[in-house]
Design a protein around this motif. Structure first.
Motif, mmCIF file in Angstrom:
data_model
loop_
_atom_site.group_PDB
_atom_site.id
_atom_site.type_symbol
_atom_site.label_atom_id
_atom_site.label_comp_id
_atom_site.label_asym_id
_atom_site.label_seq_id
_atom_site.Cartn_x
_atom_site.Cartn_y
_atom_site.Cartn_z
ATOM 1 N N GLY A 60 86.939 61.711 10.999
ATOM 2 C CA GLY A 60 86.074 62.415 11.933
ATOM 3 C C GLY A 60 86.840 63.545 12.599
ATOM 4 O O GLY A 60 88.070 63.660 12.452
ATOM 5 N N TYR A 61 86.139 64.370 13.349
ATOM 6 C CA TYR A 61 86.753 65.560 13.935
ATOM 7 C C TYR A 61 86.424 65.697 15.413
ATOM 8 O O TYR A 61 85.347 65.303 15.869
ATOM 9 C CB TYR A 61 86.275 66.811 13.186
ATOM 10 C CG TYR A 61 86.864 66.897 11.794
ATOM 11 C CD1 TYR A 61 87.983 67.682 11.533
ATOM 12 C CD2 TYR A 61 86.323 66.163 10.747
ATOM 13 C CE1 TYR A 61 88.537 67.733 10.267
ATOM 14 C CE2 TYR A 61 86.870 66.203 9.472
ATOM 15 C CZ TYR A 61 87.985 66.997 9.243
ATOM 16 O OH TYR A 61 88.538 67.034 7.999
ATOM 17 N N LYS A 62 87.388 66.249 16.135
ATOM 18 C CA LYS A 62 87.178 66.588 17.536
ATOM 19 C C LYS A 62 86.806 68.063 17.582
ATOM 20 O O LYS A 62 87.537 68.906 17.060
ATOM 21 C CB LYS A 62 88.450 66.322 18.350
ATOM 22 C CG LYS A 62 88.246 66.469 19.857
ATOM 23 C CD LYS A 62 89.474 65.992 20.628
ATOM 24 C CE LYS A 62 89.248 66.071 22.127
ATOM 25 N NZ LYS A 62 90.441 65.588 22.884
ATOM 26 N N VAL A 63 85.683 68.366 18.203
ATOM 27 C CA VAL A 63 85.096 69.698 18.109
ATOM 28 C C VAL A 63 85.247 70.480 19.413
ATOM 29 O O VAL A 63 84.957 69.965 20.501
ATOM 30 C CB VAL A 63 83.601 69.602 17.733
ATOM 31 C CG1 VAL A 63 83.004 70.995 17.553
ATOM 32 C CG2 VAL A 63 83.423 68.764 16.466
ATOM 33 N N PHE A 64 85.681 71.703 19.274
ATOM 34 C CA PHE A 64 85.796 72.622 20.396
ATOM 35 C C PHE A 64 85.008 73.889 20.060
ATOM 36 O O PHE A 64 84.967 74.299 18.896
ATOM 37 C CB PHE A 64 87.255 73.007 20.664
ATOM 38 C CG PHE A 64 88.160 71.835 20.916
ATOM 39 C CD1 PHE A 64 88.346 71.352 22.198
ATOM 40 C CD2 PHE A 64 88.826 71.218 19.861
ATOM 41 C CE1 PHE A 64 89.188 70.264 22.439
ATOM 42 C CE2 PHE A 64 89.667 70.137 20.089
ATOM 43 C CZ PHE A 64 89.850 69.663 21.377
ATOM 44 N N GLU A 65 84.385 74.486 21.059
ATOM 45 C CA GLU A 65 83.637 75.709 20.799
ATOM 46 C C GLU A 65 83.711 76.651 22.005
ATOM 47 O O GLU A 65 83.920 76.219 23.139
ATOM 48 C CB GLU A 65 82.168 75.406 20.474
ATOM 49 C CG GLU A 65 81.305 74.998 21.641
ATOM 50 C CD GLU A 65 81.572 73.595 22.155
ATOM 51 O OE1 GLU A 65 81.453 73.382 23.384
ATOM 52 O OE2 GLU A 65 81.921 72.705 21.343
ATOM 53 N N LYS A 66 83.565 77.937 21.713
ATOM 54 C CA LYS A 66 83.528 78.915 22.795
ATOM 55 C C LYS A 66 82.891 80.209 22.298
ATOM 56 O O LYS A 66 83.073 80.591 21.139
ATOM 57 C CB LYS A 66 84.939 79.206 23.321
ATOM 58 C CG LYS A 66 84.936 80.052 24.597
ATOM 59 C CD LYS A 66 86.281 80.057 25.291
ATOM 60 C CE LYS A 66 86.200 80.804 26.616
ATOM 61 N NZ LYS A 66 87.486 80.784 27.339
ATOM 62 N N VAL A 67 82.162 80.875 23.188
ATOM 63 C CA VAL A 67 81.605 82.194 22.884
ATOM 64 C C VAL A 67 82.599 83.246 23.349
ATOM 65 O O VAL A 67 83.046 83.234 24.503
ATOM 66 C CB VAL A 67 80.247 82.400 23.599
ATOM 67 C CG1 VAL A 67 79.775 83.842 23.423
ATOM 68 C CG2 VAL A 67 79.207 81.426 23.054
ATOM 69 N N LEU A 68 82.985 84.126 22.437
ATOM 70 C CA LEU A 68 83.904 85.218 22.753
ATOM 71 C C LEU A 68 83.244 86.539 22.387
ATOM 72 O O LEU A 68 82.398 86.601 21.497
ATOM 73 C CB LEU A 68 85.218 85.061 21.979
ATOM 74 C CG LEU A 68 86.050 83.808 22.276
ATOM 75 C CD1 LEU A 68 87.242 83.724 21.326
ATOM 76 C CD2 LEU A 68 86.533 83.803 23.722
ATOM 77 N N ASN A 69 83.667 87.607 23.085
ATOM 78 C CA ASN A 69 83.102 88.933 22.857
ATOM 79 C C ASN A 69 84.152 89.834 22.219
ATOM 80 O O ASN A 69 85.265 89.961 22.728
ATOM 81 C CB ASN A 69 82.619 89.542 24.179
ATOM 82 C CG ASN A 69 81.669 90.702 23.964
ATOM 83 O OD1 ASN A 69 81.850 91.517 23.055
ATOM 84 N ND2 ASN A 69 80.657 90.802 24.806
ATOM 85 N N SER A 70 83.771 90.471 21.123
ATOM 86 C CA SER A 70 84.710 91.331 20.388
ATOM 87 C C SER A 70 85.288 92.442 21.252
ATOM 88 O O SER A 70 86.429 92.868 21.041
ATOM 89 C CB SER A 70 84.012 91.941 19.169
ATOM 90 O OG SER A 70 83.594 90.944 18.270
ATOM 91 N N LYS A 71 84.528 92.929 22.231
ATOM 92 C CA LYS A 71 84.985 94.051 23.056
ATOM 93 C C LYS A 71 86.227 93.712 23.862
ATOM 94 O O LYS A 71 86.913 94.618 24.370
ATOM 95 C CB LYS A 71 83.867 94.516 23.991
ATOM 96 C CG LYS A 71 83.516 93.563 25.113
ATOM 97 C CD LYS A 71 82.372 94.093 25.963
ATOM 98 C CE LYS A 71 81.996 93.145 27.085
ATOM 99 N NZ LYS A 71 83.056 92.943 28.092
#
Length: 361
Positions: free
Chosen positions: A149-160
């Protein structure tokens, strides 16, 4: 550092791979690529000299025939979850396939091979689609994938915020196999928010073919006026050289919403068939090379296919700069895991040596 094997699924033109190669250097090598679009394959082959063929439709790939790998790179199709689209998610149908469920092919392949890391990129809308149910399905699937199984991390980033003048928010998902997963994963902080469109513009005068005709400009103005009358914000947009571009996308308005004024043209003789004449206001589309720069691709990246395909490819691609910074953080985790494994082996070796000494005595 170890050499990590990676696979590139929904590879497009290799933007994710390029970011990881920048971060890992010689410590990463790609041993499998899947991309179904023929023109994207042409661009990929022109820029990556692999000794194996690009596999096509992922739904036809036997996971047992995929070579072993440590890192899965997957920019799975975003149209199904885009805020600009119909947002059908897992119900989205395209040419007989559900683009939303193509994510399940990532799970299917990783379930077989148990890689150390699974990395995915998608539109920001994925996070909130269907009252966040869609993302929860994806996260739960990853958590249950494979032997560990996997531990999941996420985030929204902006290219600018990462050295390119493009307002492009995307969600980035990093999943570590549970036996090596860190307690926390720190996504990168912004590195450079100073770049403007002026930094990516061609140094020489571009072809007249990129300048809009007077007839087309009038059509765009009428289209925008109709939407404004309805209270909508749709329509063409001319960007300031001191500002940043909107998100480039593969659809038609991706170009028309990122027009610029470039008054360097002196010969207004058309080189393609147009209605009306070339405008004298200097209004033009950005070139494919300028779009490549908006996505962080290097100057030596080859553009072997027609413009119409290149606009689609860069609009569908990722911002390499952002990928590189995330990949550096992933690398830090893997290096720490290596150090822990070496330390554990040393301790075991020492224990065994002491046991042998006691036996001798």
């Amino acid at each position: 550092m170890k050499n990590y094997k990676s696979i590139d699924l929904f590879a497009g033109i290799g933007g994710i791979r390029l970011g990881f190669e920048r971060a890992f250097g010689e410590n990463i090598s790609t041993n499998f690529v899947s991309e179904w679009d023929v023109n994207a394959q042409k661009t990929y082959r022109a820029n990556f000299k692999d000794k194996f063929d690009i596999a096509g439709d992922i739904t036809h790939i036997d996971e047992n025939k995929v070579p072993e790998f440590d890192i899965c790179l997957a920019g799975f199709p975003c149209q199904a979850f885009s805020l600009a689209g119909a947002r059908k998610g897992f119900d989205d149908d395209y040419k007989g396939m559900s683009r939303g469920t193509l994510f399940s092919d990532i799970v299917r392949i990783c379930d077989k091979h148990n890689p150390k890391v699974i990395f995915c990129e998608n539109v920001k809308g994925l996070e909130i689609h269907d009252k966040k149910k869609t993302y929860q399905i994806i996260k739960k699937a990853l958590e249950q994938t494979g032997r560990y199984g996997y531990k999941v991390f996420e985030k929204v980033l902006n290219s600018k915020d990462f050295g390119v003048p493009q307002n492009r928010e995307r969600i980035y998902i990093v999943a570590f196999r549970n036996d090596i997963a860190p307690k926390e994963f720190n996504f990168p902080f912004p590195t450079d928010s100073t770049k403007t469109i002026q930094h990516i513009i061609e140094s020489e005068t571009v072809s007249v073919k990129y300048y809009l005709s007077t007839t087309y400009i009038n059509t765009l103005k009428a289209h925008k006026a109709r939407h404004e009358a309805k209270g909508n914000g749709f329509g063409y947009e001319i960007r300031s050289m001191d500002g940043i571009a909107g998100a480039i996308v593969c659809g038609g308005m991706g170009r028309e919403r990122n027009l610029i004024i470039d008054d360097r043209l002196t010969d207004f003789t058309p080189v393609t068939h147009i209605k009306g004449e070339v405008n004298r206001e200097g209004i033009r589309k950005m070139t494919p090379r300028e779009w490549a720069r908006l996505q962080g691709f290097p100057e030596d990246y080859k553009l072997p296919v027609a413009d119409v395909h290149l606009y689609k490819q860069f609009g569908n691609s990722v911002t390499v700069n952002v990928i590189e910074e995330i990949a550096k953080k992933i690398k830090e985790v893997l290096v720490k895991v290596e150090e822990q494994e070496k330390s554990l082996k040393s301790e075991i070796l020492l224990v065994n040596q002491n046991a042998m000494i006691r036996e001798v005595v």
